[in-house]
Design a protein around this motif. Structure first.
Motif, PDB file in Angstrom:
ATOM      1  N   UNK A 149      35.708  64.242 -57.263  1.00 14.70           N
ATOM      2  CA  UNK A 149      34.649  65.246 -57.199  1.00 14.70           C
ATOM      3  C   UNK A 149      35.180  66.577 -57.733  1.00 14.70           C
ATOM      4  N   UNK A 150      34.637  66.978 -58.875  1.00 13.99           N
ATOM      5  CA  UNK A 150      35.121  68.184 -59.545  1.00 13.99           C
ATOM      6  C   UNK A 150      34.034  69.248 -59.621  1.00 13.99           C
ATOM      7  N   UNK A 151      34.451  70.448 -60.002  1.00 12.13           N
ATOM      8  CA  UNK A 151      33.484  71.518 -60.275  1.00 12.13           C
ATOM      9  C   UNK A 151      33.826  72.174 -61.597  1.00 12.13           C
ATOM     10  N   UNK A 152      32.800  72.789 -62.190  1.00 11.74           N
ATOM     11  CA  UNK A 152      32.950  73.541 -63.434  1.00 11.74           C
ATOM     12  C   UNK A 152      32.587  74.988 -63.140  1.00 11.74           C
ATOM     13  N   UNK A 153      33.481  75.891 -63.523  1.00  7.89           N
ATOM     14  CA  UNK A 153      33.221  77.323 -63.342  1.00  7.89           C
ATOM     15  C   UNK A 153      32.907  77.944 -64.697  1.00  7.89           C
ATOM     16  N   UNK A 154      31.811  78.716 -64.745  1.00  9.42           N
ATOM     17  CA  UNK A 154      31.378  79.377 -65.976  1.00  9.42           C
ATOM     18  C   UNK A 154      31.261  80.870 -65.697  1.00  9.42           C
ATOM     19  N   UNK A 160      28.161  89.764 -65.853  1.00  9.78           N
ATOM     20  CA  UNK A 160      29.086  89.860 -64.719  1.00  9.78           C
ATOM     21  C   UNK A 160      28.956  88.781 -63.668  1.00  9.78           C
ATOM     22  N   UNK A 161      28.206  87.702 -63.966  1.00  8.57           N
ATOM     23  CA  UNK A 161      28.012  86.630 -62.982  1.00  8.57           C
ATOM     24  C   UNK A 161      28.948  85.464 -63.261  1.00  8.57           C
ATOM     25  N   UNK A 162      29.347  84.790 -62.188  1.00  9.31           N
ATOM     26  CA  UNK A 162      30.153  83.572 -62.271  1.00  9.31           C
ATOM     27  C   UNK A 162      29.383  82.456 -61.565  1.00  9.31           C
ATOM     28  N   UNK A 163      29.292  81.291 -62.220  1.00 10.20           N
ATOM     29  CA  UNK A 163      28.607  80.141 -61.640  1.00 10.20           C
ATOM     30  C   UNK A 163      29.592  79.002 -61.450  1.00 10.20           C
ATOM     31  N   UNK A 164      29.486  78.315 -60.329  1.00 15.83           N
ATOM     32  CA  UNK A 164      30.293  77.129 -60.074  1.00 15.83           C
ATOM     33  C   UNK A 164      29.360  75.980 -59.714  1.00 15.83           C
ATOM     34  N   UNK A 165      29.508  74.876 -60.430  1.00 22.81           N
ATOM     35  CA  UNK A 165      28.663  73.700 -60.215  1.00 22.81           C
ATOM     36  C   UNK A 165      29.563  72.551 -59.782  1.00 22.81           C
ATOM     37  N   UNK A 201      23.310  65.417 -54.897  1.00 17.53           N
ATOM     38  CA  UNK A 201      22.985  66.776 -55.334  1.00 17.53           C
ATOM     39  C   UNK A 201      24.189  67.385 -56.042  1.00 17.53           C
ATOM     40  N   UNK A 202      23.979  68.528 -56.660  1.00 19.37           N
ATOM     41  CA  UNK A 202      25.091  69.377 -57.087  1.00 19.37           C
ATOM     42  C   UNK A 202      25.056  70.620 -56.209  1.00 19.37           C
ATOM     43  N   UNK A 203      26.216  71.088 -55.882  1.00 18.30           N
ATOM     44  CA  UNK A 203      26.355  72.313 -55.091  1.00 18.30           C
ATOM     45  C   UNK A 203      26.554  73.458 -56.087  1.00 18.30           C
ATOM     46  N   UNK A 204      25.631  74.422 -56.067  1.00 17.67           N
ATOM     47  CA  UNK A 204      25.634  75.515 -57.042  1.00 17.67           C
ATOM     48  C   UNK A 204      25.950  76.829 -56.334  1.00 17.67           C
ATOM     49  N   UNK A 205      27.102  77.390 -56.681  1.00 17.86           N
ATOM     50  CA  UNK A 205      27.483  78.692 -56.156  1.00 17.86           C
ATOM     51  C   UNK A 205      27.315  79.740 -57.251  1.00 17.86           C
ATOM     52  N   UNK A 206      26.704  80.848 -56.899  1.00 15.77           N
ATOM     53  CA  UNK A 206      26.502  81.935 -57.848  1.00 15.77           C
ATOM     54  C   UNK A 206      27.160  83.190 -57.293  1.00 15.77           C
TER      55      UNK A 206
END
Length: 230
Positions: A149-154, A160-165, A201-206
């Motif tokens: 189980x991995x995540x991608x950070x953009x 100035x926003x960072x997203x992690x999926x 689901x995907x867990x989306x952090x903003x």
């Protein structure tokens, strides 16, 4: 000068009408029939024409069926008239299941901490897209003891926003440039990690400027649009 048409006797009306139609054409024959009176209207005469253009074709039209579809409208942070965010799965947030709620701030670990993202439902194996434009700044593991189980950070330096999926099998690498909505990988099923009823689901952090995690639904507003039914 007006001319008077005298109809023959009833016994020969059928023959006379047929001859009139053949000689003068269907249009004149119909006019004669209409002026012939109630007696002529009793006859069952079929009119045909050698001219295809004389046929009357009735076109039946109907209004195409439409449906209302739930979509998500991303907020325009930089004011350029275009959205800066998109739903990574195109589906609704996860509702309550055997493991709780998928909403931002929901209780985790018996109430010891809040949920730091929004869980967007997904079908295992479906494409997951970049919720923001920017650069891939990290690919990591959602759990230290799980290499699947991995995540991608953009990171988007412009706004100035960072997203992690989280919970994706990445198809991108660190350093890649991504456009909003570009595929970043496929969704990973969660049954093995959370058996017994967790919704995939995907867990989306903003993360907003200042390193504060925010509720993604603040920048992804739900709305219904009308589309043609398929």
């Amino acid at each position: 000068m007006m001319r008077t048409v005298t109809l023959p006797k009833a016994t020969s009306r059928r023959t006379w009408l047929a001859q009139t139609c053949a000689t003068l054409g269907a249009a004149v024959g119909v006019a004669v029939l209409l002026h012939a009176g109630a007696a002529a209207a009793k006859f069952d005469v079929n009119f045909t024409s050698a001219r295809p253009s004389a046929r009357l074709d009735l076109a039946i039209t109907s209004t195409p069926a439409t449906v209302k579809v739930l979509t998500w409208q991303g907020a325009d942070i930089d004011g350029d008239g275009a959205p800066d965010f998109v739903n990574p799965t195109g589906k609704a947030p996860r509702q309550h299941d055997a493991y709780g709620y998928g909403a931002f701030g929901a209780s985790r670990d018996g109430g010891s901490r809040p949920h730091e993202g929004v869980d967007y439902m997904v079908d295992a194996g479906q494409d997951v897209v970049a919720p923001v434009s920017g650069f891939v700044t990290k690919i990591g593991f959602a759990y230290a003891d799980d290499a699947h189980l991995k995540f991608v950070e953009i990171t988007n330096p412009a706004i100035g926003y960072v997203a992690r999926v989280f919970y994706v099998d990445p198809s991108v690498e660190v350093g890649d440039t991504l456009r909003l909505g570009e595929v970043i990988g496929r969704a990973h099923g969660l049954e093995a990690k959370y058996p017994g009823g967790m919704t995939d689901h995907v867990h989306f952090e903003l993360i907003a400027p200042g390193q504060n995690r925010i509720d993604a639904t603040r920048v992804l507003a739900e709305r219904y649009v009308t589309r043609l039914a398929t």
